[in-house]
Design a protein around this motif. Structure first.
Motif, PDB file in Angstrom:
ATOM      1  N   TYR A 121       0.834  -1.201   0.000  1.00 34.21           N
ATOM      2  CA  TYR A 121       0.000   0.000   0.000  1.00 34.21           C
ATOM      3  C   TYR A 121       0.867   1.250   0.000  1.00 34.21           C
ATOM      4  N   LEU A 122       0.505   2.209  -0.834  1.00 33.14           N
ATOM      5  CA  LEU A 122       1.091   3.537  -0.763  1.00 33.14           C
ATOM      6  C   LEU A 122       0.408   4.265   0.383  1.00 33.14           C
ATOM      7  N   ASP A 123       1.183   4.711   1.349  1.00 35.65           N
ATOM      8  CA  ASP A 123       0.596   5.272   2.570  1.00 35.65           C
ATOM      9  C   ASP A 123       0.243   6.741   2.369  1.00 35.65           C
ATOM     10  N   PHE A 124      -1.030   6.987   2.091  1.00 34.79           N
ATOM     11  CA  PHE A 124      -1.516   8.355   1.947  1.00 34.79           C
ATOM     12  C   PHE A 124      -1.960   8.927   3.291  1.00 34.79           C
ATOM     13  N   LYS A 158       1.926  10.527  -8.231  1.00 33.61           N
ATOM     14  CA  LYS A 158       1.041  10.316  -9.373  1.00 33.61           C
ATOM     15  C   LYS A 158       0.383   8.935  -9.315  1.00 33.61           C
ATOM     16  N   GLU A 159       1.114   7.943  -8.820  1.00 34.59           N
ATOM     17  CA  GLU A 159       0.526   6.618  -8.630  1.00 34.59           C
ATOM     18  C   GLU A 159      -0.654   6.691  -7.656  1.00 34.59           C
ATOM     19  N   ALA A 177      -4.864   6.119  -8.258  1.00 35.75           N
ATOM     20  CA  ALA A 177      -5.690   5.239  -7.439  1.00 35.75           C
ATOM     21  C   ALA A 177      -6.838   6.001  -6.795  1.00 35.75           C
ATOM     22  N   LEU A 178      -6.562   7.217  -6.346  1.00 36.04           N
ATOM     23  CA  LEU A 178      -7.602   8.058  -5.745  1.00 36.04           C
ATOM     24  C   LEU A 178      -8.700   8.364  -6.752  1.00 36.04           C
ATOM     25  N   ASP A 179      -8.322   8.576  -8.001  1.00 29.00           N
ATOM     26  CA  ASP A 179      -9.284   8.834  -9.078  1.00 29.00           C
ATOM     27  C   ASP A 179     -10.294   7.691  -9.185  1.00 29.00           C
TER      28      ASP A 179
END
Length: 451
Positions: free
Chosen positions: A52-55, A433-434, A438-440
């Motif tokens: 997971y990319l930690d946002f 950007k990745e 994903a947010l999109d």
């Protein structure tokens, strides 16, 4: 950094957690914590091999990401040299951490009192203000969060306060500016600033100026919604505090140490408080640490009069060594500049483009690596996607959005009807950007609940 699946280990970790760990802010039988196997940089992964990319930056504190080798090495070196020592002594790591922090705080906030985290920093800032002024009351905003300890949670303005609010903590709440959902019927930032300041000064007048010790504000409110104050507001609060002899406290626990694209968010507004609390990003959360930066006038109050407060682990050597290394890394690697640049060049335009395409996004607001999307059912009416403090079925649209984000490989920070975009401050453009892609996709799920 290729996660290797070990589901049997993950199952054991999960079983022990469910048997023995009591989690904060949770109904214990209704939660399902993810078992985390590891983390590095902007990512973490589970025992099934999912990355997971930690946002969320942990809880908005891993400002330099996970496992930075220089900070890990500094902790190891300090442990080998001097693992711990009582706070009454002068210790190299403690002295150096205080010096580096004081170099970056605004104005004359040159004395540093170390705590174990943000909540107890707020506790001590309030105590200092009351002792300095001899007054009992503290004013804070409704849309705010200042910590989970008794005084700090009473100062907090959001629903997490309700269960512990005894109405006897000497706290008075007021409305701070938030033009998107203005309590002042304002149509412009100028109106919002003027009316919010008038409301604050009227509140002080009716409470009795001689009873008010402090006004405490998050410089930019964090979990309440990353609401950047309009021009002139914080300067106006500073003037009001000076007029009535009130201590001005800025809570920089979440906004400090590069999160906003400046060392401290106060630098964005050219305002110097009398006390400033910090924690989280001071050492990226590697070892618990917080503190209060203290002005000369308040420090002088305790020059020959003992300050009646302290903590066993105040300025713990491991935590301070981590702070020294973190601040050095941030300076050497241009982390603050990176947060500012990517916030302006990549994050803001991308989020505004998402808002233009997704009917669920009512507003985009923020700065640096500190952004929020206000999710709504209807852009025209601004009706929130879920009701205030929604839970269970009422919160289903936000739960569906969060699940969609995780499925796309980002870990979102959701609170009420908002999602926060708060990746590490040294996130790369490619990683950012990745996450935005994903947010999109996840926002398309939120769109299904709009009118």
């Amino acid at each position: 950094m290729t996660p290797q699946p070990h589901p049997e280990v993950g199952a054991a970790v999960k079983a022990a957690d469910r048997a023995h760990v009591f989690h904060s802010w949770s109904a214990q039988e209704l939660i399902d914590p993810l078992a985390v196997a590891g983390a590095e940089g902007s990512y973490f992964w589970d025992y099934d091999g999912n990355r997971y990319l930690d946002f969320t930056s942990g809880l908005v504190y891993t400002n330099i990401g996970y496992q930075h080798p220089k900070v890990v090495a500094a902790i190891q070196e300090q442990a080998a040299k001097l693992t711990t020592f009582a706070p009454a002594f002068a210790i190299e790591a403690r002295s150096e951490a205080a010096r580096l922090i004081a170099e970056r705080t605004p104005g004359d906030l040159d004395k540093i009192f170390f705590t174990n985290g943000g909540a107890d920093a707020v506790e001590h800032a309030v105590r200092m203000a009351r002792l300095h002024t001899g007054r009992p009351k503290v004013l804070s905003a409704y849309r705010s969060y200042h910590g989970g300890t008794q005084q700090a949670v009473n100062i907090t303005g959001d629903p997490r306060r309700w269960a512990s609010d005894s109405a006897s903590a000497g706290v008075v709440h007021f409305w701070a500016p938030f033009l998107y959902r203005s309590r002042f019927y304002a149509e412009t930032e100028e109106q919002e600033t003027a009316r919010a300041l008038e409301h604050l000064e009227t509140t002080i007048a009716f409470e009795g100026p001689a009873t008010v010790a402090a006004i405490i504000l998050e410089t930019i409110p964090g979990t309440a919604g990353i609401m950047v104050p309009p021009p002139g507001y914080l300067a106006g609060v500073r003037e009001i505090c000076d007029k009535y002899g009130i201590v001005f406290v800025l809570d920089e626990v979440m906004a400090g140490f590069g999160r906003t694209g400046e060392w401290f968010a106060a630098d964005l507004f050219d305002v110097t408080p009398d006390l400033m609390t910090f924690a989280k990003g001071v050492n990226s959360g590697y070892v618990p640490l917080g503190g209060v930066a203290i002005s000369g006038a308040i420090a002088e109050t305790f020059g020959k009069r003992p300050y009646p407060g302290g903590l066993t682990y105040s300025g713990h050597p491991l935590a301070c060594a981590a702070a020294v290394a973190t601040i050095d890394v941030m300076a050497e690697e241009g982390v603050v500049d990176n947060a500012r640049h990517l916030g302006t060049a990549v994050l803001e335009p991308a989020l505004r483009e998402l808002a233009a395409r997704h009917p669920s996004v009512g507003e985009v607001r923020g700065t640096g690596m500190f952004w929020a999307l206000e999710l709504v059912k209807n852009k025209e009416t601004r009706e929130p996607l879920v009701p205030y403090n929604a839970a269970g079925e009422a919160n289903a649209p936000m739960a569906a959005f969060a699940a969609a984000a995780k499925k796309q490989g980002i870990w979102p920070f959701v609170n009420m009807n908002r999602t926060h975009v708060v990746p590490p401050c040294n996130v790369s453009e490619a990683e950012l950007k990745e996450g935005l892609a994903a947010l999109d996709v996840a926002l398309s799920v939120a769109d299904e609940h709009t009118e």
